[in-house]
Design an enzyme around this catalytic site. Structure first.
Site, PDB file in Angstrom:
ATOM      1  N   ARG A   1     -10.824  20.729  24.431  1.00  0.00           N
ATOM      2  CA  ARG A   1     -10.394  19.457  25.023  1.00  0.00           C
ATOM      3  C   ARG A   1      -9.029  19.527  25.719  1.00  0.00           C
ATOM      4  NH1 ARG A   1     -13.415  16.822  20.432  1.00  0.00           N
ATOM      5  NH2 ARG A   1     -15.207  15.883  21.455  1.00  0.00           N
TER       6      ARG A   1
ATOM      7  N   ASP B   1      -6.176  20.670  33.835  1.00  0.00           N
ATOM      8  CA  ASP B   1      -6.745  19.715  32.887  1.00  0.00           C
ATOM      9  C   ASP B   1      -5.915  18.436  32.794  1.00  0.00           C
ATOM     10  OD1 ASP B   1      -9.043  19.726  31.058  1.00  0.00           O
ATOM     11  OD2 ASP B   1      -7.533  19.353  29.509  1.00  0.00           O
TER      12      ASP B   1
ATOM     13  N   ARG C   1     -22.714   9.759  36.176  1.00  0.00           N
ATOM     14  CA  ARG C   1     -22.894  10.976  35.377  1.00  0.00           C
ATOM     15  C   ARG C   1     -21.461  11.478  35.199  1.00  0.00           C
ATOM     16  NH1 ARG C   1     -21.456  16.652  36.359  1.00  0.00           N
ATOM     17  NH2 ARG C   1     -22.845  17.965  35.154  1.00  0.00           N
TER      18      ARG C   1
ATOM     19  N   HIS D   1     -15.173  18.318  27.243  1.00  0.00           N
ATOM     20  CA  HIS D   1     -13.778  18.716  27.429  1.00  0.00           C
ATOM     21  C   HIS D   1     -12.815  17.536  27.429  1.00  0.00           C
ATOM     22  CE1 HIS D   1     -15.495  22.628  28.114  1.00  0.00           C
ATOM     23  NE2 HIS D   1     -16.399  22.020  28.852  1.00  0.00           N
TER      24      HIS D   1
ATOM     25  N   ASN E   1     -12.246  15.088  34.382  1.00  0.00           N
ATOM     26  CA  ASN E   1     -11.580  15.910  33.371  1.00  0.00           C
ATOM     27  C   ASN E   1     -10.422  16.711  33.946  1.00  0.00           C
ATOM     28  OD1 ASN E   1     -11.419  17.577  30.817  1.00  0.00           O
ATOM     29  ND2 ASN E   1     -12.060  19.190  32.251  1.00  0.00           N
TER      30      ASN E   1
ATOM     31  N   ARG F   1     -34.560  12.566  34.649  1.00  0.00           N
ATOM     32  CA  ARG F   1     -33.943  12.919  35.927  1.00  0.00           C
ATOM     33  C   ARG F   1     -34.687  14.107  36.527  1.00  0.00           C
ATOM     34  NH1 ARG F   1     -27.960  14.984  35.518  1.00  0.00           N
ATOM     35  NH2 ARG F   1     -29.068  16.730  34.585  1.00  0.00           N
TER      36      ARG F   1
ATOM     37  N   ASP G   1     -18.902  14.179  34.309  1.00  0.00           N
ATOM     38  CA  ASP G   1     -18.871  15.633  34.243  1.00  0.00           C
ATOM     39  C   ASP G   1     -18.001  16.115  33.080  1.00  0.00           C
ATOM     40  OD1 ASP G   1     -19.308  18.277  35.740  1.00  0.00           O
ATOM     41  OD2 ASP G   1     -17.118  18.241  35.687  1.00  0.00           O
TER      42      ASP G   1
ATOM     43  N   GLU H   1     -22.190  14.429  30.505  1.00  0.00           N
ATOM     44  CA  GLU H   1     -22.593  15.827  30.427  1.00  0.00           C
ATOM     45  C   GLU H   1     -21.914  16.485  29.226  1.00  0.00           C
ATOM     46  OE1 GLU H   1     -22.374  20.233  32.316  1.00  0.00           O
ATOM     47  OE2 GLU H   1     -20.657  18.899  32.188  1.00  0.00           O
TER      48      GLU H   1
HETATM   49  C1  AAO Z   1     -15.237  27.930  39.836  1.00  0.00           C
HETATM   50  C2  AAO Z   1     -15.426  29.435  39.704  1.00  0.00           C
HETATM   51  C3  AAO Z   1     -14.612  29.958  38.536  1.00  0.00           C
HETATM   52  C4  AAO Z   1     -13.157  29.582  38.694  1.00  0.00           C
HETATM   53  C5  AAO Z   1     -13.047  28.060  38.829  1.00  0.00           C
HETATM   54  C6  AAO Z   1     -11.632  27.566  39.042  1.00  0.00           C
HETATM   55  O1  AAO Z   1     -16.813  29.711  39.523  1.00  0.00           O
HETATM   56  O2  AAO Z   1     -14.739  31.377  38.507  1.00  0.00           O
HETATM   57  O3  AAO Z   1     -12.426  29.981  37.551  1.00  0.00           O
HETATM   58  O4  AAO Z   1     -13.851  27.631  39.937  1.00  0.00           O
HETATM   59  O5  AAO Z   1     -11.117  28.082  40.220  1.00  0.00           O
HETATM   60  C7  AAO Z   1     -18.801  24.273  38.507  1.00  0.00           C
HETATM   61  C8  AAO Z   1     -19.198  25.737  38.440  1.00  0.00           C
HETATM   62  C9  AAO Z   1     -18.027  26.629  38.068  1.00  0.00           C
HETATM   63  C10 AAO Z   1     -16.878  26.374  39.006  1.00  0.00           C
HETATM   64  C11 AAO Z   1     -16.493  24.909  38.825  1.00  0.00           C
HETATM   65  C12 AAO Z   1     -15.287  24.487  39.669  1.00  0.00           C
HETATM   66  O6  AAO Z   1     -20.235  25.875  37.484  1.00  0.00           O
HETATM   67  O7  AAO Z   1     -18.450  27.985  38.211  1.00  0.00           O
HETATM   68  O8  AAO Z   1     -15.791  27.229  38.693  1.00  0.00           O
HETATM   69  O9  AAO Z   1     -17.607  24.094  39.254  1.00  0.00           O
HETATM   70  O10 AAO Z   1     -15.505  24.761  41.002  1.00  0.00           O
HETATM   71  C13 AAO Z   1     -19.247  24.585  30.564  1.00  0.00           C
HETATM   72  C14 AAO Z   1     -18.862  23.100  30.501  1.00  0.00           C
HETATM   73  C15 AAO Z   1     -19.725  22.240  31.391  1.00  0.00           C
HETATM   74  C16 AAO Z   1     -19.836  22.807  32.797  1.00  0.00           C
HETATM   75  C17 AAO Z   1     -20.382  24.225  32.683  1.00  0.00           C
HETATM   76  C18 AAO Z   1     -20.534  24.891  34.039  1.00  0.00           C
HETATM   77  O11 AAO Z   1     -18.917  22.652  29.150  1.00  0.00           O
HETATM   78  O12 AAO Z   1     -19.126  20.954  31.436  1.00  0.00           O
HETATM   79  O13 AAO Z   1     -19.457  25.007  31.904  1.00  0.00           O
HETATM   80  N1  AAO Z   1     -20.644  21.960  33.686  1.00  0.00           N
HETATM   81  C19 AAO Z   1     -19.998  20.987  34.612  1.00  0.00           C
HETATM   82  C20 AAO Z   1     -20.682  20.952  35.967  1.00  0.00           C
HETATM   83  C21 AAO Z   1     -20.430  22.247  36.708  1.00  0.00           C
HETATM   84  C22 AAO Z   1     -18.947  22.372  37.016  1.00  0.00           C
HETATM   85  C23 AAO Z   1     -18.079  21.831  35.960  1.00  0.00           C
HETATM   86  C24 AAO Z   1     -18.559  21.209  34.825  1.00  0.00           C
HETATM   87  C25 AAO Z   1     -16.622  21.793  36.235  1.00  0.00           C
HETATM   88  O14 AAO Z   1     -22.035  20.658  35.801  1.00  0.00           O
HETATM   89  O15 AAO Z   1     -21.175  22.329  37.904  1.00  0.00           O
HETATM   90  O16 AAO Z   1     -18.596  23.771  37.194  1.00  0.00           O
HETATM   91  O17 AAO Z   1     -16.400  20.557  36.934  1.00  0.00           O
HETATM   92  C26 AAO Z   1     -21.316  27.383  26.641  1.00  0.00           C
HETATM   93  C27 AAO Z   1     -20.780  26.006  26.318  1.00  0.00           C
HETATM   94  C28 AAO Z   1     -20.875  25.076  27.490  1.00  0.00           C
HETATM   95  C29 AAO Z   1     -20.285  25.714  28.740  1.00  0.00           C
HETATM   96  C30 AAO Z   1     -21.050  27.035  28.994  1.00  0.00           C
HETATM   97  C31 AAO Z   1     -20.581  27.734  30.262  1.00  0.00           C
HETATM   98  O18 AAO Z   1     -22.743  27.328  26.750  1.00  0.00           O
HETATM   99  O19 AAO Z   1     -21.502  25.463  25.242  1.00  0.00           O
HETATM  100  O20 AAO Z   1     -20.149  23.893  27.182  1.00  0.00           O
HETATM  101  O21 AAO Z   1     -20.448  24.817  29.834  1.00  0.00           O
HETATM  102  O22 AAO Z   1     -20.837  27.872  27.885  1.00  0.00           O
HETATM  103  O23 AAO Z   1     -19.274  28.151  30.087  1.00  0.00           O
HETATM  104  C32 AAO Z   1     -25.746  29.795  25.219  1.00  0.00           C
HETATM  105  C33 AAO Z   1     -25.101  28.748  24.297  1.00  0.00           C
HETATM  106  C34 AAO Z   1     -24.436  27.673  25.143  1.00  0.00           C
HETATM  107  C35 AAO Z   1     -23.419  28.338  26.002  1.00  0.00           C
HETATM  108  C36 AAO Z   1     -24.166  29.310  26.906  1.00  0.00           C
HETATM  109  C37 AAO Z   1     -23.281  30.009  27.906  1.00  0.00           C
HETATM  110  O24 AAO Z   1     -26.837  29.218  25.933  1.00  0.00           O
HETATM  111  O25 AAO Z   1     -26.093  28.185  23.471  1.00  0.00           O
HETATM  112  O26 AAO Z   1     -23.826  26.672  24.335  1.00  0.00           O
HETATM  113  O27 AAO Z   1     -24.814  30.306  26.125  1.00  0.00           O
HETATM  114  O28 AAO Z   1     -22.348  30.814  27.217  1.00  0.00           O
END
Ligand code: AAO
Length: 512
Positions: free
Chosen positions: A173, A182, A210, A216, A115, A352, A212, A248
């Site tokens: 997106r 992006d 998988r 988005h 992405n 998993r 990621d 994901e």
């Molecule tokens: C790091 C730093 C950041 C910095 C960035 C860029 O931590 O501070 O800005 O670098 O320099 C991982 C880490 C991130 C890290 C990133 C890059 O988790 O902290 O950022 O690597 O190094 C969303 C996405 C989902 C994503 C998830 C973490 O939709 O795809 O965030 N997961 C994957 C991977 C993950 C990885 C990435 C993607 C990026 O598995 O390891 O990030 O490659 C809502 C939305 C979700 C959203 C969450 C979190 O969820 O629905 O889509 O996930 O928020 O933002 C309730 C709601 C639920 C909501 C949740 C949280 O439960 O029902 O829907 O509250 O608000």
């Protein structure tokens, strides 16, 4: 004619849903942050012999190297390019692992980060895992190459350039996820580069991906990229096999983007599964195990054929992503073993298992200040290998949940009962439940605060079976509890609520 169309639709729609597991195996393990050399050894010495179907590996491509904080695990979610050298090892080590795991009957599924590239604030230089030069500020990644023209910023309509509101599908997106640059997957050039990266891995022998951050990416862009993917390598897979794709998408309800938009492209991660199962085992919000009689679609989860399920993942075990506090992880080992056992016993979804590393948790106001800490490492930041102790557990901070006897034996249980229906359900109206899988296996859980003492119809042939939770079958004896099933299929179960692991499982291959 109608039949032909149906066959064609089914074929197209469902080919990328098949994990192409070998020898009737059924469960994937995520060896989070493991080195390729350690995974290769684990396939040969443990995963193959114990019937694990495959490994989800951490992203294998070149990623940013972050100093502040020191080498966080999440640096691997910030690609710099598609050269195959990462914190887990180089291309030769990757190729060797894929070959050796395939030869041991274990598939490799790659975590594909397509992405975005690194964060916009990622700086400029050669602080990358293969040493390739890049400039985040100028959006310049010469090793691919990608330039500023290959990114989505011109489409994004938020003031910050980041996703500000998950209620707006366009910004989800077209804008930056937490500041990550992006990619414009609508462009032919970008699509060809991404597909080229994935095809190189397919040709090396991986069984799928998988993918990621699919929420988005536009489903149409993904369809185009997946359509370019090669069939799997015929050295290990039958001709015409499509790569297994699991996407994901975090869909807990309440947002305009739903999992459903991705069903035709491959499987989708079902995040409701672990969130709900955690609440059930923790007995939060009035949940009871007896309510899981219709577990699966009956709980509002996606159709069985679309689901990839898990109790916890690398994000929500440390408060990233979604699922919340109910998620049960290795930090609650008793509950974790029961929840993973329940998942593996139940027919719903492709399963998993998480395999983690330990870190020093430091929770302030509900947030872990150390949620960034990377895998066990040497002082130069390189990842430590995984030492195996004499008792078969792992050392040096590697948790290896997949090696815990109870979890390993339930992976075998799932293989033994594969294809059998959910049957002979029993519950006490509270937190004691039991169910079988046809005449091949039976499980009983006691998550109440009192003993379980009941005689049940197991549906199994009469005989003496070894419980595979308190022990297992070893030669002609059981190292743990024995269960006597009568000629009528009935057996008596007694499980103290104070047992180390208050559940029992027997299966056709654990019969004396
Ligand atoms: C790091 C730093 C950041 C910095 C960035 C860029 O931590 O501070 O800005 O670098 O320099 C991982 C880490 C991130 C890290 C990133 C890059 O988790 O902290 O950022 O690597 O190094 C969303 C996405 C989902 C994503 C998830 C973490 O939709 O795809 O965030 N997961 C994957 C991977 C993950 C990885 C990435 C993607 C990026 O598995 O390891 O990030 O490659 C809502 C939305 C979700 C959203 C969450 C979190 O969820 O629905 O889509 O996930 O928020 O933002 C309730 C709601 C639920 C909501 C949740 C949280 O439960 O029902 O829907 O509250 O608000």
């Amino acid at each position: 004619m109608k039949l032909l169309i149906l066959v064609a639709l089914f074929g197209l729609g469902h080919t990328q849903h098949n994990p192409h597991t070998k020898h009737g195996t059924t469960a994937i393990v995520h060896l989070f942050e493991w080195r390729w050399a350690d995974i290769a050894a684990e396939c040969e010495r443990f995963l193959g012999p114990n019937g694990f179907a495959g490994v989800q590996i951490s992203p294998p491509n070149e990623h940013i190297v972050v100093n502040n904080p020191w080498r966080p695990w999440w640096q691997r979610y910030q690609p710099i390019g598609y050269n195959l050298c990462s914190r887990s090892g180089n291309e030769n080590e990757l190729r060797d692992m894929i070959t050796r795991c395939n030869n041991a009957g274990v598939n490799i599924y790659v975590d594909a980060v397509i992405n975005h590239m690194c964060g916009a604030g990622g700086g400029e230089g050669t602080h990358s895992s293969c040493g390739s030069w890049f400039s985040a500020g100028r959006k310049d990644f010469p090793s691919v190459p990608f330039t500023q023209w290959d990114f989505n910023d011109h489409k994004c309509r938020t003031g910050s350039g980041n996703i500000e509101n998950y209620g707006d599908a366009n910004q989800v997106r077209d804008c930056r996820l937490v500041g990550l640059l992006d990619l414009d997957l609508g462009k032919e050039y970008v699509r060809s580069k991404v597909a080229g990266f994935m095809n190189k891995l397919i040709d090396m022998g991986v069984a799928g991906f998988r993918v990621d951050a699919c929420k988005h990416m536009w489903p149409g862009d993904l369809a185009n990229i997946y359509g370019r993917l090669h069939n799997l390598n015929t050295r290990w897979f039958s001709g015409g096999s499509r790569p297994f794709i699991f996407q994901e998408v975090i869909d807990l309800g309440g947002e305009p983007i739903t999992s459903r938009e991705y069903f035709h492209l491959g499987r989708v991660t079902e995040f409701k599964y672990g969130a709900k199962l955690g609440s059930v085992f923790r007995k939060w919000n009035g949940e009871k195990l007896s309510f899981t009689k219709n577990w699966g679609e009956g709980w509002g989860f996606m159709p069985n054929g679309n689901a990839l399920v898990f109790v916890d993942n690398h994000d929500n075990q440390r408060g990233h992503g979604a699922g919340g506090a109910s998620i049960v992880t290795f930090w609650d080992p008793r509950l974790h073993k029961m929840a993973v056992g329940y998942m593996l016993a139940h027919p719903y979804g492709v399963t998993r298992v998480m395999s983690s590393f330990r870190w020093n948790r430091h929770i302030v106001n509900g947030k872990d200040q150390n949620d960034w800490i990377g895998p066990p490492s040497h002082s130069d930041g390189s990842t430590k290998s995984v030492p195996i102790n004499p008792d078969q557990t792992c050392g040096d901070g590697w948790v290896c949940e997949h090696r815990w006897r109870q979890i390993k034996n339930m992976v075998i249980f799932r293989n033994v009962v594969n294809g059998q229906p959910h049957s002979n359900w029993w519950d006490n109206g509270s937190n004691q439940v039991a169910f079988g899988r046809g005449n091949r296996g039976f499980v009983v859980f006691n998550n109440d605060d009192w003993n379980l003492d009941v005689t049940l119809n197991t549906g199994m042939p009469g005989g003496i079976y070894c419980d595979v939770i308190s022990g297992q079958k070893e030669g002609h004896r059981c190292s743990g509890k024995q269960i006597h099933v009568g000629g009528d299929g009935r057996a008596h179960f007694w499980i103290s609520n104070r047992d180390h692991d208050p559940f029992v499982a027997i299966h056709a291959a654990s019969k004396l």
